[in-house]
Design a protein around this motif. Sequence first.
Motif, mmCIF file in Angstrom:
data_model
loop_
_atom_site.group_PDB
_atom_site.id
_atom_site.type_symbol
_atom_site.label_atom_id
_atom_site.label_comp_id
_atom_site.label_asym_id
_atom_site.label_seq_id
_atom_site.Cartn_x
_atom_site.Cartn_y
_atom_site.Cartn_z
ATOM 1 N N GLN A 114 4.733 -3.464 -12.550
ATOM 2 C CA GLN A 114 4.267 -3.319 -11.168
ATOM 3 C C GLN A 114 3.333 -2.125 -11.022
ATOM 4 O O GLN A 114 2.327 -2.196 -10.314
ATOM 5 C CB GLN A 114 5.448 -3.161 -10.205
ATOM 6 C CG GLN A 114 6.205 -4.432 -9.967
ATOM 7 C CD GLN A 114 7.424 -4.223 -9.075
ATOM 8 O OE1 GLN A 114 8.030 -3.157 -9.073
ATOM 9 N NE2 GLN A 114 7.790 -5.242 -8.342
ATOM 10 N N GLN A 115 3.657 -1.024 -11.687
ATOM 11 C CA GLN A 115 2.804 0.159 -11.593
ATOM 12 C C GLN A 115 1.445 -0.107 -12.223
ATOM 13 O O GLN A 115 0.419 0.278 -11.676
ATOM 14 C CB GLN A 115 3.485 1.350 -12.259
ATOM 15 C CG GLN A 115 4.632 1.890 -11.448
ATOM 16 C CD GLN A 115 5.390 2.987 -12.165
ATOM 17 O OE1 GLN A 115 5.506 2.995 -13.383
ATOM 18 N NE2 GLN A 115 5.917 3.920 -11.397
ATOM 19 N N ARG B 169 -4.977 -3.149 -9.150
ATOM 20 C CA ARG B 169 -5.279 -3.601 -7.798
ATOM 21 C C ARG B 169 -6.082 -2.550 -7.045
ATOM 22 O O ARG B 169 -6.939 -2.871 -6.239
ATOM 23 C CB ARG B 169 -3.978 -3.927 -7.063
ATOM 24 C CG ARG B 169 -4.142 -4.893 -5.955
ATOM 25 C CD ARG B 169 -2.838 -5.374 -5.345
ATOM 26 N NE ARG B 169 -1.860 -4.352 -5.090
ATOM 27 C CZ ARG B 169 -0.686 -4.251 -5.714
ATOM 28 N NH1 ARG B 169 -0.342 -5.112 -6.642
ATOM 29 N NH2 ARG B 169 0.154 -3.288 -5.420
ATOM 30 N N ASN B 170 -5.806 -1.276 -7.316
ATOM 31 C CA ASN B 170 -6.555 -0.215 -6.657
ATOM 32 C C ASN B 170 -8.018 -0.230 -7.057
ATOM 33 O O ASN B 170 -8.867 0.244 -6.310
ATOM 34 C CB ASN B 170 -5.943 1.158 -6.977
ATOM 35 C CG ASN B 170 -4.610 1.347 -6.293
ATOM 36 O OD1 ASN B 170 -4.317 0.698 -5.292
ATOM 37 N ND2 ASN B 170 -3.785 2.218 -6.849
ATOM 38 N N LEU C 127 7.581 1.485 -4.864
ATOM 39 C CA LEU C 127 6.554 0.492 -5.201
ATOM 40 C C LEU C 127 6.428 -0.576 -4.122
ATOM 41 O O LEU C 127 5.346 -1.101 -3.885
ATOM 42 C CB LEU C 127 6.868 -0.169 -6.545
ATOM 43 C CG LEU C 127 6.541 0.660 -7.778
ATOM 44 C CD1 LEU C 127 7.115 0.009 -9.022
ATOM 45 C CD2 LEU C 127 5.040 0.834 -7.915
ATOM 46 N N HIS C 128 7.527 -0.893 -3.463
ATOM 47 C CA HIS C 128 7.505 -1.916 -2.413
ATOM 48 C C HIS C 128 6.719 -1.467 -1.181
ATOM 49 O O HIS C 128 6.345 -2.293 -0.360
ATOM 50 C CB HIS C 128 8.922 -2.298 -2.001
ATOM 51 C CG HIS C 128 9.610 -3.158 -3.004
ATOM 52 N ND1 HIS C 128 10.882 -3.629 -2.823
ATOM 53 C CD2 HIS C 128 9.221 -3.639 -4.212
ATOM 54 C CE1 HIS C 128 11.232 -4.364 -3.867
ATOM 55 N NE2 HIS C 128 10.243 -4.373 -4.728
ATOM 56 N N ARG C 129 6.456 -0.192 -1.053
ATOM 57 C CA ARG C 129 5.726 0.309 0.123
ATOM 58 C C ARG C 129 4.318 -0.276 0.240
ATOM 59 O O ARG C 129 3.770 -0.335 1.332
ATOM 60 C CB ARG C 129 5.628 1.834 0.093
ATOM 61 C CG ARG C 129 6.947 2.505 0.364
ATOM 62 C CD ARG C 129 6.783 3.995 0.410
ATOM 63 N NE ARG C 129 8.035 4.645 0.716
ATOM 64 C CZ ARG C 129 8.194 5.940 0.779
ATOM 65 N NH1 ARG C 129 7.162 6.745 0.572
ATOM 66 N NH2 ARG C 129 9.362 6.454 1.063
ATOM 67 N N VAL C 130 3.735 -0.713 -0.869
ATOM 68 C CA VAL C 130 2.376 -1.260 -0.819
ATOM 69 C C VAL C 130 2.360 -2.744 -0.470
ATOM 70 O O VAL C 130 1.297 -3.312 -0.256
ATOM 71 C CB VAL C 130 1.619 -1.035 -2.152
ATOM 72 C CG1 VAL C 130 1.517 0.437 -2.471
ATOM 73 C CG2 VAL C 130 2.265 -1.804 -3.295
ATOM 74 N N ALA D 127 -5.451 -8.639 -4.224
ATOM 75 C CA ALA D 127 -4.073 -8.266 -4.548
ATOM 76 C C ALA D 127 -3.332 -9.463 -5.119
ATOM 77 O O ALA D 127 -3.508 -10.589 -4.660
ATOM 78 C CB ALA D 127 -3.365 -7.756 -3.305
ATOM 79 N N LYS E 260 7.809 -6.789 1.667
ATOM 80 C CA LYS E 260 8.535 -5.540 1.444
ATOM 81 C C LYS E 260 9.995 -5.702 1.868
ATOM 82 O O LYS E 260 10.914 -5.331 1.129
ATOM 83 C CB LYS E 260 7.903 -4.383 2.211
ATOM 84 C CG LYS E 260 8.632 -3.061 2.030
ATOM 85 C CD LYS E 260 8.087 -2.002 2.969
ATOM 86 C CE LYS E 260 8.825 -0.694 2.849
ATOM 87 N NZ LYS E 260 10.267 -0.774 2.971
ATOM 88 N N GLU F 209 -0.462 -2.317 -9.870
ATOM 89 C CA GLU F 209 -0.925 -1.561 -8.707
ATOM 90 C C GLU F 209 -2.177 -0.758 -9.055
ATOM 91 O O GLU F 209 -3.127 -0.707 -8.277
ATOM 92 C CB GLU F 209 0.176 -0.630 -8.217
ATOM 93 C CG GLU F 209 -0.199 0.117 -6.955
ATOM 94 C CD GLU F 209 0.939 1.004 -6.465
ATOM 95 O OE1 GLU F 209 0.624 2.060 -5.906
ATOM 96 O OE2 GLU F 209 2.102 0.642 -6.650
#
Length: 123
Positions: free
Chosen positions: A64-65, A71-72, A19-22, A77, A28, A68
């Motif tokens: 978080q998911q 956010r998509n 999840l931190h990759r975004v 963000a 990050k 995300e």
Amino acid sequence: MPVRHVSRVRALYRRILLLHRVLPPDLKALGDQYVKDEFRRHKTVGSDEAERFLQEWEATVLWQQANENRRNSTEKACFGISLPEERLNDFRDEQIGQLQELMQEATKPNRQFSITESRKPKF
């Protein structure tokens, strides 16, 4: 320690790092280091505290998911959540201090921190 528990911990840890990759690179790095430190700190706790720790992190991952996914579908963000005061009352003083340090680091205008790897590179 039961194998099921170890598998659950590892799977959760991997999900968090994925999840931190975004996140932006500096957030990050900060988030990855924080998660690493938190999981290390809770490596030797009792079974009740370990279960509570995992439940809280699993709830955070689900949030978080969901965030995300939202956010998509939108252009702005948003990172993080507000903790209601009644939730903060459940935290120990040490945990409050950690949250304070994390907030200060994450909200610095010019984030300047160094992430040091504790392991030597493998050749």
